[in-house]
Design a protein around this motif. Sequence first.
Motif, PDB file in Angstrom:
ATOM      1  N   LEU A 211     -26.387 -63.447  -3.831  1.00 28.18           N
ATOM      2  CA  LEU A 211     -27.104 -62.888  -4.811  1.00 28.18           C
ATOM      3  C   LEU A 211     -26.981 -61.668  -5.384  1.00 28.18           C
ATOM      4  O   LEU A 211     -26.986 -61.554  -6.656  1.00 28.18           O
ATOM      5  CB  LEU A 211     -28.222 -62.143  -3.724  1.00 28.18           C
ATOM      6  N   ALA A 212     -25.838 -60.527  -5.417  1.00 25.45           N
ATOM      7  CA  ALA A 212     -25.409 -60.253  -6.381  1.00 25.45           C
ATOM      8  C   ALA A 212     -24.667 -61.101  -7.129  1.00 25.45           C
ATOM      9  O   ALA A 212     -25.040 -60.038  -8.295  1.00 25.45           O
ATOM     10  CB  ALA A 212     -23.925 -59.774  -5.362  1.00 25.45           C
ATOM     11  N   ALA A 213     -24.278 -61.352  -7.237  1.00 23.98           N
ATOM     12  CA  ALA A 213     -23.358 -62.004  -8.372  1.00 23.98           C
ATOM     13  C   ALA A 213     -24.836 -62.954  -9.681  1.00 23.98           C
ATOM     14  O   ALA A 213     -24.637 -62.876 -10.773  1.00 23.98           O
ATOM     15  CB  ALA A 213     -22.811 -63.483  -7.934  1.00 23.98           C
ATOM     16  N   LEU A 214     -25.925 -63.183  -8.697  1.00 29.69           N
ATOM     17  CA  LEU A 214     -27.154 -64.057  -9.458  1.00 29.69           C
ATOM     18  C   LEU A 214     -27.806 -62.483 -10.738  1.00 29.69           C
ATOM     19  O   LEU A 214     -28.500 -63.361 -11.490  1.00 29.69           O
ATOM     20  CB  LEU A 214     -28.113 -64.395  -8.669  1.00 29.69           C
ATOM     21  N   ALA A 215     -27.684 -61.752  -9.757  1.00 28.16           N
ATOM     22  CA  ALA A 215     -28.428 -60.221 -10.647  1.00 28.16           C
ATOM     23  C   ALA A 215     -27.728 -60.192 -11.683  1.00 28.16           C
ATOM     24  O   ALA A 215     -27.886 -59.419 -12.473  1.00 28.16           O
ATOM     25  CB  ALA A 215     -28.932 -59.235  -9.570  1.00 28.16           C
ATOM     26  N   GLY A 216     -26.468 -60.588 -11.582  1.00 23.71           N
ATOM     27  CA  GLY A 216     -25.561 -60.359 -12.705  1.00 23.71           C
ATOM     28  C   GLY A 216     -26.196 -60.891 -14.020  1.00 23.71           C
ATOM     29  O   GLY A 216     -25.149 -60.941 -15.344  1.00 23.71           O
ATOM     30  N   VAL A 217     -26.687 -62.069 -14.450  1.00 24.36           N
ATOM     31  CA  VAL A 217     -27.308 -63.186 -14.771  1.00 24.36           C
ATOM     32  C   VAL A 217     -27.940 -62.963 -16.132  1.00 24.36           C
ATOM     33  O   VAL A 217     -28.996 -62.419 -15.779  1.00 24.36           O
ATOM     34  CB  VAL A 217     -27.317 -64.885 -14.318  1.00 24.36           C
ATOM     35  N   ASN A 218     -27.390 -63.342 -17.109  1.00 27.87           N
ATOM     36  CA  ASN A 218     -28.180 -62.285 -18.021  1.00 27.87           C
ATOM     37  C   ASN A 218     -29.772 -63.036 -18.477  1.00 27.87           C
ATOM     38  O   ASN A 218     -29.632 -63.941 -18.840  1.00 27.87           O
ATOM     39  CB  ASN A 218     -27.211 -62.465 -19.586  1.00 27.87           C
ATOM     40  N   PRO A 219     -30.807 -62.279 -18.039  1.00 29.80           N
ATOM     41  CA  PRO A 219     -31.959 -62.884 -18.187  1.00 29.80           C
ATOM     42  C   PRO A 219     -32.320 -63.858 -19.379  1.00 29.80           C
ATOM     43  O   PRO A 219     -32.739 -64.799 -19.917  1.00 29.80           O
ATOM     44  CB  PRO A 219     -33.115 -61.946 -17.792  1.00 29.80           C
ATOM     45  N   HIS A 220     -31.745 -63.270 -20.929  1.00 35.05           N
ATOM     46  CA  HIS A 220     -31.761 -64.062 -21.752  1.00 35.05           C
ATOM     47  C   HIS A 220     -31.073 -65.287 -21.931  1.00 35.05           C
ATOM     48  O   HIS A 220     -31.471 -66.370 -23.019  1.00 35.05           O
ATOM     49  CB  HIS A 220     -30.980 -63.024 -22.739  1.00 35.05           C
ATOM     50  N   LEU A 221     -30.466 -65.822 -21.289  1.00 36.70           N
ATOM     51  CA  LEU A 221     -30.142 -67.404 -21.030  1.00 36.70           C
ATOM     52  C   LEU A 221     -31.313 -68.137 -20.797  1.00 36.70           C
ATOM     53  O   LEU A 221     -30.886 -69.152 -21.401  1.00 36.70           O
ATOM     54  CB  LEU A 221     -28.453 -67.279 -20.646  1.00 36.70           C
ATOM     55  N   TYR A 222     -31.635 -67.775 -20.067  1.00 40.91           N
ATOM     56  CA  TYR A 222     -32.966 -68.677 -19.319  1.00 40.91           C
ATOM     57  C   TYR A 222     -33.868 -68.370 -20.176  1.00 40.91           C
ATOM     58  O   TYR A 222     -34.432 -69.274 -20.087  1.00 40.91           O
ATOM     59  CB  TYR A 222     -33.750 -67.535 -17.896  1.00 40.91           C
ATOM     60  N   ILE A 244     -21.952 -68.207 -11.747  1.00 41.39           N
ATOM     61  CA  ILE A 244     -21.835 -67.056 -10.638  1.00 41.39           C
ATOM     62  C   ILE A 244     -20.030 -68.518  -9.706  1.00 41.39           C
ATOM     63  O   ILE A 244     -20.016 -68.373  -9.426  1.00 41.39           O
ATOM     64  CB  ILE A 244     -22.665 -67.450  -9.922  1.00 41.39           C
ATOM     65  N   LEU A 245     -19.789 -69.310 -10.903  1.00 41.52           N
ATOM     66  CA  LEU A 245     -18.579 -69.388 -10.537  1.00 41.52           C
ATOM     67  C   LEU A 245     -17.014 -69.263 -10.403  1.00 41.52           C
ATOM     68  O   LEU A 245     -16.601 -69.429  -9.253  1.00 41.52           O
ATOM     69  CB  LEU A 245     -17.967 -71.086 -11.787  1.00 41.52           C
TER      70      LEU A 245
END
Length: 330
Positions: A211-222, A244-245
């Motif tokens: 979940l910590a790794a998912l929080a760091g995903v750039n929302p602009h990608l989505y 998150i790989l």
Amino acid sequence: MKQTEANLAAGGTANIISTSMTSRHRRSLRDVWKEYKRAKYIMLLLLPAIIWYSLFYYAPFYGVQIAFKDYNLMDGIAKSPWVGLDQFKHMFTASNDFGRIIRNTIIISFYHIVFGFPAPIVLALLFNELRLQKFKRITQSIMYLPHFLSWVVLAGLLTTILSPSEGIVNFIIKALGFKEIYFMGNPDYFRFTLVVSAMWKEVGWGTIIYLAALAGVNPHLYEAAVMDGANRWKQTLHITLPQILPVISIMFILRIGSLLDAGFDQILNMYNPAVYSVSDILDTYVYRAGILQLQYSFTTAVGLFKNVIAFAMVLLANYLIKKSGQEGLF
């Protein structure tokens, strides 16, 4: 003459470069020391951890030599006679149960990896899709709760829940018209019980790092993916998982390093003589032979063997992960 002058010039240049590198190294050390001095109170926070690891992780290295001795409690480590590799030979030859124990350890640990390792990743992805924050927090708290219960408590709960006469699970099975199942006493079902109960206990806690790794995903990608017409499944497949790989790779390397750790606390509190044939692992064997039968040298050799294999597995997993193009541990 010219050759001599050239050699002298080259030597002088080399000395200048060496002196310059040494001075830069010294300046670097001075800068590092200044940084430590500026943060001395913060660095003091490391002191308890350093003491802990020194006492309980590095100081016990002295006792590893017991594996190569015929250890006698009265003589102590220093005066016990050396026997070389005799304990390791005994481990593979004289111990009739060792092959079965190794097999049980690898099989149970393999089940934990195949079913238990992906479980927190999947659960973290599901949590990440929840939009009702209050419901998400409550659900996460419920999933974390079993982690804080010891296996002593959970083993008692499981014994009651899975009881063939009074357990709620067998009550449902019999209500559906099937025969009751002896989960805790039938070798055919005991490994299944171990894996499922371990997943139930740790799956919620294991989601924290993902979940910590998912929080760091750039929302602009989505946002870009939505503009391109990607649905939630394609976003997860092509954005979330690749992002998150690296974390998954690191966690997988660490999990492979504990391949021969099949869950001592869990099995010790759950197994019984009826299921020894499928549940006796290295750690429980070391406990019985070392603590109960006082075979200190032999069990130290078994523990050293286990740790060497674990270290080799970490190196192998790290090599394979890096060859696949992902970040390794080192």
